[in-house]
Write a protein that holds these residues in place. Structure first.
Motif, PDB file in Angstrom:
ATOM      1  N   PHE A   1     -36.466  47.642  38.446  1.00 48.25           N
ATOM      2  CA  PHE A   1     -36.732  48.387  39.675  1.00 48.25           C
ATOM      3  C   PHE A   1     -37.323  49.762  39.358  1.00 48.25           C
ATOM      4  N   LEU A   2     -36.766  50.429  38.348  1.00 50.81           N
ATOM      5  CA  LEU A   2     -37.255  51.757  37.983  1.00 50.81           C
ATOM      6  C   LEU A   2     -38.717  51.693  37.531  1.00 50.81           C
ATOM      7  N   ALA A   3     -39.040  50.668  36.765  1.00 48.65           N
ATOM      8  CA  ALA A   3     -40.430  50.489  36.314  1.00 48.65           C
ATOM      9  C   ALA A   3     -41.355  50.217  37.502  1.00 48.65           C
ATOM     10  N   LEU A   4     -40.875  49.431  38.468  1.00 45.46           N
ATOM     11  CA  LEU A   4     -41.683  49.111  39.647  1.00 45.46           C
ATOM     12  C   LEU A   4     -41.920  50.340  40.516  1.00 45.46           C
ATOM     13  N   CYS A   5     -40.973  51.286  40.506  1.00 49.47           N
ATOM     14  CA  CYS A   5     -41.066  52.488  41.356  1.00 49.47           C
ATOM     15  C   CYS A   5     -41.918  53.591  40.747  1.00 49.47           C
ATOM     16  N   GLU A   6     -42.458  53.364  39.558  1.00 46.36           N
ATOM     17  CA  GLU A   6     -43.156  54.421  38.833  1.00 46.36           C
ATOM     18  C   GLU A   6     -44.332  54.984  39.637  1.00 46.36           C
ATOM     19  N   ASP A   7     -45.116  54.111  40.228  1.00 46.83           N
ATOM     20  CA  ASP A   7     -46.279  54.552  41.008  1.00 46.83           C
ATOM     21  C   ASP A   7     -45.842  54.788  42.463  1.00 46.83           C
ATOM     22  N   PRO A   8     -45.982  56.033  42.980  1.00 51.72           N
ATOM     23  CA  PRO A   8     -45.569  56.323  44.362  1.00 51.72           C
ATOM     24  C   PRO A   8     -46.199  55.392  45.398  1.00 51.72           C
ATOM     25  N   LYS A   9     -47.416  54.896  45.115  1.00 45.54           N
ATOM     26  CA  LYS A   9     -48.107  54.011  46.069  1.00 45.54           C
ATOM     27  C   LYS A   9     -47.381  52.674  46.246  1.00 45.54           C
TER      28      LYS A   9
ATOM     29  N   LEU B   1     -38.280  39.991  32.787  1.00 46.21           N
ATOM     30  CA  LEU B   1     -38.936  41.014  33.609  1.00 46.21           C
ATOM     31  C   LEU B   1     -38.877  42.394  32.933  1.00 46.21           C
ATOM     32  N   VAL B   2     -37.768  42.672  32.260  1.00 45.27           N
ATOM     33  CA  VAL B   2     -37.663  43.928  31.500  1.00 45.27           C
ATOM     34  C   VAL B   2     -38.739  43.968  30.415  1.00 45.27           C
ATOM     35  N   ASN B   3     -38.921  42.842  29.735  1.00 45.12           N
ATOM     36  CA  ASN B   3     -39.947  42.771  28.683  1.00 45.12           C
ATOM     37  C   ASN B   3     -41.348  42.945  29.263  1.00 45.12           C
ATOM     38  N   CYS B   4     -41.601  42.284  30.388  1.00 45.18           N
ATOM     39  CA  CYS B   4     -42.938  42.353  30.991  1.00 45.18           C
ATOM     40  C   CYS B   4     -43.275  43.755  31.502  1.00 45.18           C
ATOM     41  N   THR B   5     -42.254  44.489  31.953  1.00 47.73           N
ATOM     42  CA  THR B   5     -42.490  45.842  32.490  1.00 47.73           C
ATOM     43  C   THR B   5     -42.263  46.923  31.436  1.00 47.73           C
ATOM     44  N   ASN B   6     -41.923  46.501  30.218  1.00 48.47           N
ATOM     45  CA  ASN B   6     -41.640  47.452  29.125  1.00 48.47           C
ATOM     46  C   ASN B   6     -40.578  48.484  29.521  1.00 48.47           C
ATOM     47  N   SER B   7     -39.582  48.046  30.273  1.00 46.30           N
ATOM     48  CA  SER B   7     -38.555  48.982  30.745  1.00 46.30           C
ATOM     49  C   SER B   7     -37.344  49.037  29.825  1.00 46.30           C
ATOM     50  N   TYR B   8     -37.487  48.498  28.621  1.00 47.67           N
ATOM     51  CA  TYR B   8     -36.418  48.594  27.622  1.00 47.67           C
ATOM     52  C   TYR B   8     -36.526  49.955  26.922  1.00 47.67           C
ATOM     53  N   ASP B   9     -35.448  50.335  26.251  1.00 41.82           N
ATOM     54  CA  ASP B   9     -35.460  51.608  25.524  1.00 41.82           C
ATOM     55  C   ASP B   9     -36.245  51.447  24.228  1.00 41.82           C
ATOM     56  N   THR B  10     -37.033  52.427  23.901  1.00 41.49           N
ATOM     57  CA  THR B  10     -37.781  52.400  22.639  1.00 41.49           C
ATOM     58  C   THR B  10     -37.449  53.644  21.827  1.00 41.49           C
TER      59      THR B  10
END
Length: 935
Positions: free
Chosen positions: A659-667, A581-590
């Motif tokens: 979770f942080l990646a999912l919360c990005e869009d306020p909607k 899920l981290v990979n799919c949401t690109n929520s890893y550090d780059t």
């Protein structure tokens, strides 16, 4: 002597001389001769006093009653009758007489003390009577329940009702004691011996209730039932019964350890012997269960869970790790035997899908609980000697178990597993087994290689010696269990560099094909969970490839299959699902690429990783939306609820990133809250890695910034969110984290004073004030708005009133800022402060020479909201003090107020006109100005 008065006097003299018999005779004679009613009452009450002294209480009560019949308010007769009735046990009647005495003489301390004593005695009598009635009732109920349970001819409904009633009774202290005293343990044992699953379950749960919080009873029940019997019941192949017995043994263990035990004084505690002996007995039997073939897989899991929970120290500050040392010395080899089992071999112990992983977790906990190097060396030596004893070139089955043990240790205390890999011939044997013709050899060896390759130094050895073998196995084997493991091994080695480049090299450009195969295995429910677990792990590596992750989120059945697997209690699955899920949401550090270094690398003809088109923001957003639609939040919530032994700190960090990646869009935040995401984030923000806690706190801040706290974090849960938000008010955090934390705290501080007080107690005020000085406009604005809400709290107001600080000065100067939003917030705060604290009104004029100019600018502001707040501040200053009002009237402010007050009524700005008029009215009340008609 025939004169009643003389006889009374004579009786009094005898009474004072303590000659009660002669006094009695004198009073009796006087009563016979007397004709006067008033004297008769005195004689009766005096004779009642004699009977009291002679302890003839019935006669005393009778004489006192006769005196009262003549004179109802005879206080001495009433008191004596009360004393007599108390001795006769007629407490209610005695209390009534004492109450009458206290009414006649309310200040008499004797009467008051008697009332208190009688009241307490009556209550005790009531309680005792009730207890006796309850005891009699309970005893008969208990007897009746057991009769129904043990009568085979009883109706099923009656037996079930009796069983449930017994469970409820056992959970109450009084009921548990009555069952215990009425031979209940023996009768419950008879119920268990019926072997009826429902009745056995009820009996075990009743025993658990009886043991809860009572060390003496728990010890007695343990000895009566016998640890052998308890372990035997826990070994049965019935999940409910096995779990209930496990809970019973945990309850007994808690009591022996003194956890949750109420303080008791008296003989029941005197029978409790030294608990260490009982605890060691329980531990030894649990260790014996691990290697017994008679124990079911579920029973083995229960034994491992009990050891996991009760052996290692809960607090490392506690220096006593004797229980861990005892288990290592007496049971480490037994735990190793469990992790060394190979389910595909005929002689394997009964196992569940979680048994070996739970054993690895126990190995890890025991190793972590050791305090010094000699203890760790002893642990290592026991492991090495046991594994060496299993390696036999002439007996491959035995050697396989040794390799499986190493694989199991690698899933537990990894540092120790790494040392075991360094044992002579172990790595070579693993590589050699990969080339074996036997499928079981390949299966075990490939799994061991995968676990071993986690360490880069070992991965180098495997890359040079085992990659070709893994590829060969993957291509040729028809056994899907081996094929999937070989694929994961290749993926793991290929992604060792942390990018998809190495992965593509090993996959020979066919990552999408490999991923499709993994998804196929994942969706195939006919394959065992253990094998499907490897498919998830494969996807965790393959989703490093942008094409793979994009295809994966479009595969609804594969996503649902993965989410379903995430609900199982398996550490590896949880970690793999979270990684995918981290990979799919690109929520890893780059890492940001420095352009100069990129040009240099290209010049030297080195590979330069470039961002894949499908890793750009538009594609990431699309994947996030797809995951939300598929129900990823519910899956994450289930993962967070997993046992701490399964949900590692690393897994928590990965979940927090998602979770942080999912919360990005306020909607999308409303969906996350509705599916329990807000609640799930709280423990992630409190426990785990530092990075994980920061990510979870940031996600909470995003939700808190725009959500209704009562809905997002209902009840008391909202107070738990404050600390994570405050933790983001740190200069080490980035500006976005600071800003969204301030927004969240602003939202919270506007809800209730209790929340404002919580924010103050978490020491957030100094940080919020610091951000009010920030050069960054948005941070300064957010901090000022937060303070505007906080100043409603009295404790915050007192900090502004206190001497020796520039808080008020800062607020006044912020009112003069060019930024309208900052002005609105600062003026609002100043308006509330000056309304609540009159001391601050005069202080406003002292903190800066610019105060008047700033106030006039506020009152003339184009923004009506700012203008209204400025006028409210002016009204507060005028109302606070006549001298201060005079100072303001002598300035241009009077012209501003006059101009505003003279304006015609206008619904759009009526609130502003009204405040200006109120200011002028107050000045007229002071006599500082006159109405226009008198001017």
């Amino acid at each position: 002597m025939e004169d009643p008065i003389q006889l009374k006097e004579e009786g009094n003299k005898y009474f004072q001389a303590s000659d009660y018999e002669k006094a009695l005779q004198s009073y009796t004679q006087a009563i016979k001769l007397n004709k006067d009613k008033g004297l008769q009452a005195v004689l009766y009450r005096n004779r009642a006093a004699c009977f009291l002294k002679k302890e003839e209480y019935a006669k005393a009560a009778s004489d006192a009653s006769r005196a009262i019949d003549i004179n109802a308010s005879d206080i001495k007769a009433l008191y004596r009758r009360s004393q007599a009735l108390e001795k006769l046990g007629k407490l209610d009647q005695a209390f009534k007489d004492a109450q009458k005495c206290a009414t006649i003489e309310p200040r008499n301390k004797n009467f008051q003390e008697t009332l208190r004593r009688l009241g307490a005695n009556i209550q005790e009598k009531v309680n005792t009577g009730a207890a006796l009635r309850i005891q009699f009732s309970t005893d008969s109920r208990v007897q009746k329940m057991f009769e129904i349970l043990l009568d085979e001819n009883s109706e099923k409904e009656k037996r079930e009702k009796a069983a449930n009633n017994l469970i409820v009774l056992g959970r109450e202290e009084a009921g548990a004691e009555r069952i215990f005293q009425n031979n209940g343990v023996s009768l419950l044992l008879q119920v268990i011996e019926t072997k009826d699953p429902e009745l056995v379950l009820a009996a075990v749960r009743t025993l658990s209730g009886m043991c809860t919080g009572h060390k003496a009873r728990a010890t007695a029940i343990l000895h009566y039932l016998g640890i052998d019997s308890i372990c035997m019941w826990m070994s049965v192949d019935n999940e409910e019964i096995s779990l209930a017995v496990c809970n019973l043994l945990q309850t007994i263990t808690d009591c022996l350890l003194g956890q949750g035990v109420e303080e008791r004084h008296g003989k029941e505690e005197a029978v409790v012997l030294d608990t260490k002996k009982d605890l060691r007995m329980i531990t030894m039997h649990l260790l014996d269960m691990l290697v017994s073939k008679k124990v079911s897989g579920q029973g083995r899991d229960r034994a491992l869970n009990l050891l996991n929970k009760n052996i290692p120290r809960k607090d490392l500050k506690d220096h006593d790790n004797s229980r861990t040392i005892f288990v290592i010395d007496n049971g480490l080899k037994k735990i190793l035997k469990v992790v060394g089992q190979i389910p595909e071999m005929p002689e394997c112990l009964p196992l569940t899908e979680n048994t070996q992983l739970t054993a690895s977790v126990l190995l890890n906990k025991l190793y972590d609980d050791l305090r010094c190097d000699p203890e760790r060396d002893n642990y290592r030596v026991i492991c090495e000697e046991y594994i060496k004893s299993k390696i036999d070139p002439q007996n491959m089955d035995k050697t396989l178990h040794a390799i499986q043990m190493v694989s199991g240790v690698l899933q537990g205390p990894f540092d120790l597993g790494n040392k075991l890999l360094g044992m002579k011939g172990v790595m070579e044997m693993m590589v050699a087994l990969c080339g074996s013709e036997r499928e079981i050899d390949q299966l075990v060896a490939v799994e061991a290689l995968i676990h071993a390759s986690t360490k880069l130094s070992r991965a180098t050895f495997i890359i040079s010696n085992g990659v070709a073998l893994l590829k060969e196995i993957y291509k040729k084997t028809k056994n899907e269990k081996i094929k999937i493991r070989a694929l994961v091994g290749l993926c793991k080695l290929g992604s060792a560099g942390g990018t998809d480049y190495g992965l593509r090299q090993f996959a020979e450009g066919s990552t999408e094909k490999l991923a499709r195969q993994c998804r196929k295995w994942l969706c195939n429910t006919s394959i065992d969970t253990r094998t499907r677990k490897w498919a998830v792990e494969g996807l965790a590596y393959l989703t490093l490839d942008a094409d793979v992750k994009d295809d994966f989120v479009e595969d609804e059945p594969a996503l649902q299959a993965m989410f379903e697997l995430a609900k199982t209690s398996d550490k590896t699955i949880l970690y793999s699902v979270a990684s995918a899920l981290v990979n799919c949401t690109n929520s890893y550090d780059t890492k940001e690429l420095v352009p100069e270094l990129v040009q240099l690398a290209k010049f030297s003809k080195q590979h330069v990783p470039e961002e894949h088109p499908k890793d750009k923001k538009d594609f990431v957003v699309k994947r996030v939306k797809r995951l939300l639609k598929a129900g990823v939040v519910s899956a994450l919530v289930c993962m967070v609820k997993a046992d701490s032994a399964i949900l590692t700190d690393q897994s928590k960090e990965l979940i927090a990133r998602v979770f942080l990646a999912l919360c990005e869009d306020p909607k999308d935040r409303g969906i996350i809250v509705a599916q329990g995401g807000g609640k799930a984030l709280i423990p992630l923000a409190v426990e785990g890695t530092e990075v994980g806690k920061i990510k979870a706190s940031h996600a909470l801040a995003k939700i808190a910034a725009i959500s209704n706290p009562d809905i997002a974090f209902p009840g008391e849960r909202v107070y738990e969110v404050v600390r994570p938000l405050v933790s983001l008010l740190n200069t080490e955090r980035d500006g976005l984290q600071n800003y969204e934390a301030l927004l969240g705290l602003t939202n919270f501080s506007g809800r209730s004073d209790k929340l404002r007080l919580k924010i103050v107690k978490e020491r957030a005020l100094p940080d919020i004030e610091n951000y009010m000085f920030e050069n960054h406009d948005q941070l300064r604005q957010a901090a000022t708005e937060c303070m505007c809400n906080l100043v409603v709290n009295k404790e915050v107001q007192e900090r502004f009133v206190a001497d020796g600080n520039d808080r008020l000065k800062l607020m006044v100067l912020l009112c003069g800022e060019d930024d309208e939003k900052v002005q609105v917030a600062a003026a609002g705060a100043l308006a509330m402060l000056t309304a609540a604290q009159k001391k601050l009104c005069s202080k406003v004029t002292e903190v800066t020479t610019q105060w008047l100019e700033i106030l006039q600018r506020l009152c003339l502001h184009d923004n009506m909201e700012v203008q209204h707040r400025g006028l409210v501040i002016a009204f507060n200053l005028i109302s606070a003090d006549k001298d201060l009002a005079k100072k303001l009237v002598e300035t241009e402010l009077l012209e501003i107020l006059t101009y505003m007050g003279k304006q015609e009524d206008d619904p759009k700005k009526q609130h502003i006109i009204n405040v200006a008029r109120d200011c002028l009215t107050r000045c007229m009340d002071y006599g500082l100005i006159k109405p226009l008609s008198q001017a």
